[in-house]
Design a protein around this motif. Structure first.
Motif, short mmCIF file in Angstrom:
data_model
loop_
_atom_site.label_atom_id
_atom_site.label_comp_id
_atom_site.label_asym_id
_atom_site.label_seq_id
_atom_site.Cartn_x
_atom_site.Cartn_y
_atom_site.Cartn_z
N ASP A 70 37.19 32.77 20.21
CA ASP A 70 37.70 33.87 20.02
C ASP A 70 39.32 34.17 20.00
N VAL A 71 39.76 33.17 20.07
CA VAL A 71 41.51 33.16 20.25
C VAL A 71 41.88 33.35 18.71
N HIS A 72 41.19 32.76 17.61
CA HIS A 72 41.21 32.64 15.84
C HIS A 72 41.23 33.89 15.46
N GLU A 73 38.98 34.40 16.06
CA GLU A 73 38.66 35.46 15.89
C GLU A 73 39.22 36.66 16.41
N ASN A 74 39.79 36.86 17.53
CA ASN A 74 40.32 37.54 18.09
C ASN A 74 41.51 38.43 17.82
N ALA A 75 41.98 37.57 18.16
CA ALA A 75 43.69 37.22 19.44
C ALA A 75 44.70 37.39 17.95
N LEU A 76 44.26 36.48 17.02
CA LEU A 76 45.26 35.95 15.37
C LEU A 76 45.85 37.21 14.79
N GLY A 77 44.38 38.03 14.41
CA GLY A 77 45.35 38.61 13.96
C GLY A 77 46.10 39.83 14.44
N VAL A 78 45.68 40.18 15.96
CA VAL A 78 47.00 40.65 16.74
C VAL A 78 48.33 40.49 16.34
N LEU A 79 48.26 39.14 17.33
CA LEU A 79 49.56 38.47 17.35
C LEU A 79 49.97 38.81 15.62
N LEU A 80 50.02 38.91 14.66
CA LEU A 80 49.97 37.80 13.39
C LEU A 80 50.94 40.18 13.06
N GLU A 81 49.45 41.21 13.46
CA GLU A 81 50.32 42.15 13.01
C GLU A 81 51.05 42.18 14.35
N TYR A 82 51.42 42.43 15.28
CA TYR A 82 52.71 42.48 16.18
C TYR A 82 53.67 42.04 16.39
N ARG A 83 53.63 40.94 15.12
CA ARG A 83 54.88 39.11 15.47
C ARG A 83 54.52 38.86 16.67
N ILE A 84 53.97 38.85 16.91
CA ILE A 84 54.60 37.89 18.35
C ILE A 84 54.14 36.39 17.81
N PRO A 85 54.88 35.30 18.15
CA PRO A 85 54.44 33.69 18.30
C PRO A 85 53.76 34.18 19.49
N ALA A 86 53.46 32.78 19.19
CA ALA A 86 52.26 31.92 20.42
C ALA A 86 51.98 30.57 20.59
N THR A 87 52.15 29.78 21.48
CA THR A 87 51.38 28.50 21.64
C THR A 87 49.96 28.26 21.67
N LEU A 88 49.02 27.56 21.19
CA LEU A 88 47.83 27.55 21.42
C LEU A 88 47.69 26.08 21.73
N TYR A 89 47.49 25.08 23.42
CA TYR A 89 47.17 24.20 23.38
C TYR A 89 45.43 23.68 23.26
N VAL A 90 45.12 22.39 22.00
CA VAL A 90 44.34 22.01 22.33
C VAL A 90 43.30 21.04 22.77
N PRO A 91 42.34 20.94 23.12
CA PRO A 91 41.77 19.62 23.84
C PRO A 91 40.83 19.51 22.38
#
Length: 243
Positions: A70-91
């Motif tokens: 859901d981070v890809h599905e629901n968060a990525l577009g919002v981050l890009l829209e508001y130009r908020i950089p982020a770090t994703l920690y992946v197992p």
């Protein structure tokens, strides 16, 4: 100094690890509106600028643990829209597993500018790992991501925030330059970069989030310590993770 914010999921399914889609969008809108005050920056850039002495007076970094789908599905577009950089920690052992991002989705996020860090292969309590297991979980997860993404990965997040001196030393040997915890607090120029403090975001009222982005969530450290103690007693893995 900087506030490092942590998230797990962005979904309306009501998980205790999640914030709703609407709440997340409102929170990113707040960070956008407070841009002049808080300076949303990638965590690696904050660290680099602190080392050079060129960091803003105040900044904020957004991070995500576990790489839920859901981070890809629901968060990525919002981050890009508001130009908020982020770090994703992946197992890395959970890539392509139901409920988690796929390899192609992770590549999409990296190409969109999301910083990718390692979160081990199987999300264990690293304190109980043998030396060989530590090497596999740490250096192995880094190699997995670098092979997949063809880019350097030197950021790490401790599973459930659990670590000790032996684990921290192993993280350094694996080549990571930064590692985040689940203990609230500031990131300052003098902070231990392998024990970076971070405040996790919950389904807060917007005023609470706004205060938290300014560092106000640090007052919850005592509550966090109690929750962590209860988790250690129960011995539970994070809900929803594969076993």
């Amino acid at each position: 100094m900087a506030t490092v914010l942590g998230y797990h999921q962005v979904t309306d399914r009501g998980s205790h690890l999640a914030v709703s889609r609407r709440t997340f969008e409102e929170q990113m809108g707040v960070l956008d509106e407070m841009r002049d005050e808080l300076n949303p920056l990638p965590l690696n850039e904050i660290i680099a600028r602190m080392a050079r002495g060129t960091a803003p007076l105040r900044s904020v970094a957004v991070t995500f643990d576990d790489a839920w789908a859901d981070v890809h599905e629901n968060a990525l577009g919002v981050l890009l829209e508001y130009r908020i950089p982020a770090t994703l920690y992946v197992p890395t052992g959970y890539l392509d597993y139901p409920g988690f991002v796929s390899r192609s989705e992770l590549q999409n996020m990296a190409d969109a500018g999301i910083e990718i860090g390692a979160h081990t292969r199987t999300h264990p309590d690293l304190r109980g790992c043998t030396d060989a297991e530590l090497e596999s979980e740490l250096a192995g997860s880094r190699a997995d991501l670098e092979d997949l993404l063809s880019r350097k990965v030197d950021a790490f997040a401790y599973p459930s925030g659990l670590h000790d001196k032996r684990v921290v030393a192993a993280v350094a040997r694996a080549g990571f330059r930064s590692a985040v915890t689940t203990t609230r607090g500031w990131l300052r120029p003098a902070s231990d970069l392998l024990r970076i403090r971070r405040s996790f975001v919950e389904e807060f009222p917007l005023q609470t989030f706004t205060a938290g982005a300014r560092g106000g969530m640090n007052v919850l450290k005592g509550t966090d310590a109690l929750k962590a103690a209860m988790s250690r007693v129960s011995g539970r893995r994070p809900e929803g993770l594969p076993t």
